[in-house]
Write a protein that holds these residues in place. Structure first.
Motif, short mmCIF file in Angstrom:
data_model
loop_
_atom_site.label_atom_id
_atom_site.label_comp_id
_atom_site.label_asym_id
_atom_site.label_seq_id
_atom_site.Cartn_x
_atom_site.Cartn_y
_atom_site.Cartn_z
N MET A 51 31.67 2.02 14.53
CA MET A 51 32.38 3.01 15.06
C MET A 51 31.98 4.45 14.38
O MET A 51 31.87 5.44 15.04
CB MET A 51 33.65 2.93 14.93
CG MET A 51 34.51 3.97 15.64
SD MET A 51 36.32 3.43 15.67
CE MET A 51 37.15 4.75 16.75
N TYR A 52 31.80 4.48 13.07
CA TYR A 52 31.52 5.74 12.53
C TYR A 52 30.05 5.96 12.24
O TYR A 52 29.30 5.24 11.97
CB TYR A 52 32.03 5.46 10.91
CG TYR A 52 31.63 6.57 10.07
CD1 TYR A 52 32.23 7.90 10.34
CD2 TYR A 52 30.85 6.74 9.08
CE1 TYR A 52 31.82 9.04 9.83
CE2 TYR A 52 30.40 7.76 8.39
CZ TYR A 52 30.77 9.05 8.41
OH TYR A 52 30.65 10.25 7.90
N GLN A 53 29.86 7.22 13.02
CA GLN A 53 28.28 7.68 12.80
C GLN A 53 28.24 8.72 11.82
O GLN A 53 28.46 10.02 12.18
CB GLN A 53 28.12 8.54 14.33
CG GLN A 53 28.44 7.26 15.40
CD GLN A 53 27.31 6.16 15.34
OE1 GLN A 53 26.00 6.59 15.58
NE2 GLN A 53 27.40 4.75 15.28
N ARG A 54 27.56 8.50 10.85
CA ARG A 54 27.63 9.28 9.52
C ARG A 54 26.40 10.41 10.18
O ARG A 54 25.24 9.92 10.71
CB ARG A 54 27.05 8.64 8.26
CG ARG A 54 26.22 7.69 8.36
CD ARG A 54 25.81 6.78 7.21
NE ARG A 54 25.15 7.95 5.90
CZ ARG A 54 25.26 7.59 4.76
NH1 ARG A 54 25.71 6.18 4.39
NH2 ARG A 54 24.79 8.40 3.99
N PRO A 55 26.26 11.69 9.54
CA PRO A 55 25.39 12.69 10.18
C PRO A 55 23.93 12.44 9.47
O PRO A 55 22.99 12.83 10.09
CB PRO A 55 26.06 14.09 9.39
CG PRO A 55 26.70 13.63 8.29
CD PRO A 55 27.39 12.33 8.86
N ASP A 56 23.88 11.62 8.46
CA ASP A 56 22.58 11.34 8.03
C ASP A 56 22.22 9.84 8.10
O ASP A 56 21.79 9.02 7.14
CB ASP A 56 22.45 11.70 6.62
CG ASP A 56 23.40 10.85 5.74
OD1 ASP A 56 24.61 10.30 6.23
OD2 ASP A 56 23.52 10.86 4.45
N MET A 57 22.38 9.25 9.22
CA MET A 57 22.35 8.01 9.71
C MET A 57 21.01 7.50 9.58
O MET A 57 20.33 6.51 9.31
CB MET A 57 23.03 7.74 11.07
CG MET A 57 22.94 6.12 11.56
SD MET A 57 23.94 5.76 12.99
CE MET A 57 25.67 6.14 12.37
N ILE A 58 19.90 8.44 10.25
CA ILE A 58 18.63 7.84 10.21
C ILE A 58 17.86 7.95 8.91
O ILE A 58 17.46 6.85 8.46
CB ILE A 58 17.70 8.85 11.15
CG1 ILE A 58 18.37 9.05 12.68
CG2 ILE A 58 16.32 8.79 11.04
CD1 ILE A 58 17.95 10.18 13.78
N THR A 59 18.08 8.98 8.09
CA THR A 59 17.63 8.89 6.68
C THR A 59 18.60 9.52 6.03
O THR A 59 19.37 10.63 6.14
CB THR A 59 16.57 10.13 6.75
OG1 THR A 59 15.43 9.61 7.69
CG2 THR A 59 15.96 9.91 5.26
N PRO A 60 19.23 8.59 4.88
CA PRO A 60 20.16 9.07 3.87
C PRO A 60 19.94 10.46 3.42
O PRO A 60 18.94 10.66 2.70
CB PRO A 60 20.34 8.00 2.90
CG PRO A 60 19.67 6.86 3.70
CD PRO A 60 18.79 7.27 4.74
N GLY A 61 20.87 11.47 3.61
CA GLY A 61 20.88 12.71 2.86
C GLY A 61 20.13 13.65 3.81
O GLY A 61 20.05 14.99 3.39
N VAL A 62 19.59 13.34 4.68
CA VAL A 62 18.89 14.30 5.87
C VAL A 62 19.23 14.11 7.12
O VAL A 62 19.65 12.88 7.65
CB VAL A 62 17.32 13.91 5.62
CG1 VAL A 62 16.40 14.79 6.62
CG2 VAL A 62 16.91 13.97 4.28
N ASP A 63 19.58 15.22 8.01
CA ASP A 63 20.12 15.33 9.23
C ASP A 63 18.99 14.83 10.18
O ASP A 63 17.77 14.67 10.01
CB ASP A 63 20.66 16.53 9.63
CG ASP A 63 19.73 17.80 9.55
OD1 ASP A 63 18.37 17.46 9.63
OD2 ASP A 63 19.90 18.96 9.63
N ALA A 64 19.30 14.88 11.64
CA ALA A 64 18.32 14.41 12.48
C ALA A 64 17.05 15.40 12.61
O ALA A 64 15.93 14.91 13.18
CB ALA A 64 19.01 14.38 14.02
#
Length: 282
Positions: A51-64
């Motif tokens: 359910m929770y979609q973190r903003p750095d889901m693709i790469t930790p610490g980096v946005d899309a």
């Protein structure tokens, strides 16, 4: 044989039931797992999968877009989500705990576990969540077998020493700030003592709650009564067990023993003396 099976249930030695599903309510093999996933038909705990979609889901610490994100922004994003979910779910009953996984594996990423005080509260929340969406994504909710999060969480992660990182098989629970925890859970804890007990609680939870209540009542009775004194029955027990002497403070005033019961000869002698005194007065 039955005792042996009961002793290994939910452990690695159990070749029938999946230990990971039993402990964390999720398994990396999913429906392809060679062991059974005993899905509960009722539980105080709900699992809201991914359910929770973190903003750095693709790469930790980096946005899309590939730009670094300030860790404070990530934490603020998470706490906004946490408060939003808590406020919505608390409409159905008192929340004992709300845990969000920080794991990266597909079967655990973004998992939200909410444990209610009563099973009927969890059932009401589950029914209300069916067919609903959050941030444009459907909510996938179901009862979870997890009731003790101490067995489900990764102790090394809590000590910042887990070498498996986000792909650990145990929960990496994201932590909220102290202010938010006090705001959300503090107000509910104040009313816990006055809440009515639901009959739908599981036998295990009833036994644990009854044990806590009896222990709390016993401690309260042993400590003070309503007037600030020890009850007489507990004082007598205390004096008997400690030799009628206190180790600290002033000595306790001894209670006068009850009068001895007279025998038949003593009663006759007392009556004769009383008759003689009466004849002398006449």
């Amino acid at each position: 044989m039955a005792e042996h099976l009961a002793s290994i249930f939910g452990t690695e030695k159990d070749r029938v039931n999946c230990p990971f599903y039993f402990k964390i309510g999720a398994c990396r093999h999913g429906d392809r797992c060679s062991r059974l996933h005993n899905r509960p038909t009722i539980s105080p705990t709900l699992l809201l999968s991914n359910m929770y979609q973190r903003p750095d889901m693709i790469t930790p610490g980096v946005d899309a877009q590939g730009q670094p994100i300030d860790p404070r922004k990530i934490q603020e994003h998470f706490e906004d989500f946490y408060e939003d979910i808590f406020e919505e779910l608390s409409k159905f009953g008192e929340i004992e705990s709300l845990n969000v996984c920080d794991n990266l594996a597909d079967h655990m990423i973004g998992n939200v576990y909410v444990q209610f005080r009563e099973e009927d509260q969890a059932a009401a929340a589950l029914q209300a969540l069916q067919g609903r969406f959050y941030s444009g994504r459907p909510i996938i909710a179901d009862f979870s077998p997890v009731t003790d999060f101490r067995e489900a969480t990764c102790r090394q992660y809590e000590e910042n020493s887990c070498n498996r990182g986000g792909y650990c098989n145990f929960m990496h629970v994201k932590v909220i700030g102290r202010e938010l925890r006090r705001k959300l859970f503090g107000r509910h804890r104040r009313y816990r003592g006055s809440r009515s007990r639901s009959r739908s609680a599981s036998p295990r939870h009833r036994r644990e709650r009854e044990y806590r209540e009896k222990s709390r009542d016993r401690d309260r009775d042993d400590h003070r009564d309503r007037n600030g004194r020890r009850p007489d029955r507990d004082r007598d027990r205390y004096d008997r067990e400690s030799g009628s002497r206190r180790k600290h403070g002033s000595p306790r005033r001894s209670r006068s023993p009850p009068p001895a019961r007279e025998g038949s000869e003593e009663r006759r002698a007392r009556i004769e003396q009383w008759n003689r005194e009466r004849e002398e007065k006449v």
